[in-house]
Design a protein around this motif. Structure first.
Motif, mmCIF file in Angstrom:
data_model
loop_
_atom_site.group_PDB
_atom_site.id
_atom_site.type_symbol
_atom_site.label_atom_id
_atom_site.label_comp_id
_atom_site.label_asym_id
_atom_site.label_seq_id
_atom_site.Cartn_x
_atom_site.Cartn_y
_atom_site.Cartn_z
ATOM 1 N N MET A 1 0.722 -1.065 0.125
ATOM 2 C CA MET A 1 -0.020 -0.040 -0.095
ATOM 3 C C MET A 1 0.917 1.281 0.006
ATOM 4 N N THR A 2 0.489 2.241 -0.629
ATOM 5 C CA THR A 2 1.010 3.418 -0.887
ATOM 6 C C THR A 2 0.213 4.545 0.100
ATOM 7 N N THR A 3 1.144 5.437 0.516
ATOM 8 C CA THR A 3 0.301 6.549 1.230
ATOM 9 C C THR A 3 1.113 7.729 1.177
ATOM 10 N N LEU A 4 0.454 8.922 0.976
ATOM 11 C CA LEU A 4 0.948 10.092 0.844
ATOM 12 C C LEU A 4 0.139 11.028 1.947
ATOM 13 N N PHE A 5 0.886 11.808 2.621
ATOM 14 C CA PHE A 5 0.179 12.920 3.577
ATOM 15 C C PHE A 5 0.319 14.224 3.144
ATOM 16 N N VAL A 6 -0.696 15.001 3.211
ATOM 17 C CA VAL A 6 -0.443 16.399 2.965
ATOM 18 C C VAL A 6 -1.233 17.114 4.207
ATOM 19 N N LEU A 7 -0.683 18.263 4.603
ATOM 20 C CA LEU A 7 -1.479 19.055 5.737
ATOM 21 C C LEU A 7 -2.837 19.458 5.165
ATOM 22 N N ASP A 8 -3.677 19.460 5.918
ATOM 23 C CA ASP A 8 -5.213 19.740 5.502
ATOM 24 C C ASP A 8 -5.327 21.275 5.877
ATOM 25 N N ILE A 9 -4.662 22.045 4.747
ATOM 26 C CA ILE A 9 -4.907 23.271 4.732
ATOM 27 C C ILE A 9 -5.257 23.797 3.363
ATOM 28 N N ASP A 10 -5.752 24.988 3.079
ATOM 29 C CA ASP A 10 -6.178 25.464 1.703
ATOM 30 C C ASP A 10 -5.247 25.483 0.483
ATOM 31 N N ASP A 11 -3.778 25.483 0.706
ATOM 32 C CA ASP A 11 -3.022 25.665 -0.063
ATOM 33 C C ASP A 11 -2.637 24.097 -0.490
ATOM 34 N N PHE A 12 -2.789 23.046 0.131
ATOM 35 C CA PHE A 12 -2.467 21.926 0.100
ATOM 36 C C PHE A 12 -3.631 20.925 -0.619
ATOM 37 N N ARG A 13 -4.753 21.221 -0.130
ATOM 38 C CA ARG A 13 -6.047 20.673 -0.573
ATOM 39 C C ARG A 13 -6.072 20.281 -2.102
ATOM 40 N N PRO A 14 -5.607 21.152 -2.884
ATOM 41 C CA PRO A 14 -5.769 20.823 -4.274
ATOM 42 C C PRO A 14 -4.940 19.502 -4.789
ATOM 43 N N VAL A 15 -3.906 19.226 -4.141
ATOM 44 C CA VAL A 15 -3.101 17.900 -4.055
ATOM 45 C C VAL A 15 -4.135 16.905 -3.910
ATOM 46 N N ALA A 16 -4.695 16.872 -2.852
ATOM 47 C CA ALA A 16 -5.383 15.624 -2.385
ATOM 48 C C ALA A 16 -6.696 15.659 -3.646
ATOM 49 N N THR A 17 -7.236 16.748 -3.771
ATOM 50 C CA THR A 17 -8.342 16.670 -4.662
ATOM 51 C C THR A 17 -7.943 16.223 -6.160
ATOM 52 N N GLY A 31 -6.229 13.299 11.733
ATOM 53 C CA GLY A 31 -5.536 14.557 12.354
ATOM 54 C C GLY A 31 -5.506 15.671 11.720
ATOM 55 N N PRO A 32 -4.322 16.478 11.580
ATOM 56 C CA PRO A 32 -4.494 17.794 10.911
ATOM 57 C C PRO A 32 -3.987 17.408 9.194
ATOM 58 N N TYR A 33 -3.947 16.115 8.821
ATOM 59 C CA TYR A 33 -3.465 15.923 7.508
ATOM 60 C C TYR A 33 -4.532 15.026 6.606
ATOM 61 N N LEU A 34 -4.316 15.133 5.323
ATOM 62 C CA LEU A 34 -5.361 14.350 4.517
ATOM 63 C C LEU A 34 -4.276 13.300 4.112
ATOM 64 N N GLU A 35 -4.911 12.158 4.129
ATOM 65 C CA GLU A 35 -4.336 10.737 4.101
ATOM 66 C C GLU A 35 -4.531 10.190 2.648
#
Length: 83
Positions: A1-17, A31-35
């Motif tokens: 399994m592969t996992t990437l965490f980005v901080l859940d803030i406006d600047d980084f949400r487009p990466v998760a999207t 927590g404070p991240y998008l997994e």
């Protein structure tokens, strides 16, 4: 399994999207991240995120896997090799 965490803030949400456009990628808040997780690799094209340089090159908080590409056009994380 592969996992990437980005901080859940406006600047980084487009990466998760952008990553979530791939149906194999699951995004959830942890927590404070998008997994972002996938059984295979995770690939994000920078153009789909609209991120500028400083945001793009600072979006990764943690990785379970191997970053195989992180340049001005894309980010790719491959599953970790197990021995």
């Amino acid at each position: 399994m592969t996992t990437l965490f980005v901080l859940d803030i406006d600047d980084f949400r487009p990466v998760a999207t952008a990553a979530a456009a791939d149906p194999a990628v699951t995004v959830r808040r942890r927590g404070p991240y998008l997994e972002l997780t996938a059984d295979g690799g995770i690939a994000v094209e920078r153009a789909a995120t609209g991120c500028r340089n400083a945001v793009w090159y600072s979006c990764v908080a943690a990785v379970r896997g191997t970053v195989t590409r992180w340049d001005s056009t894309g980010l790719t994380v491959a599953p970790a090799v197990t021995r």
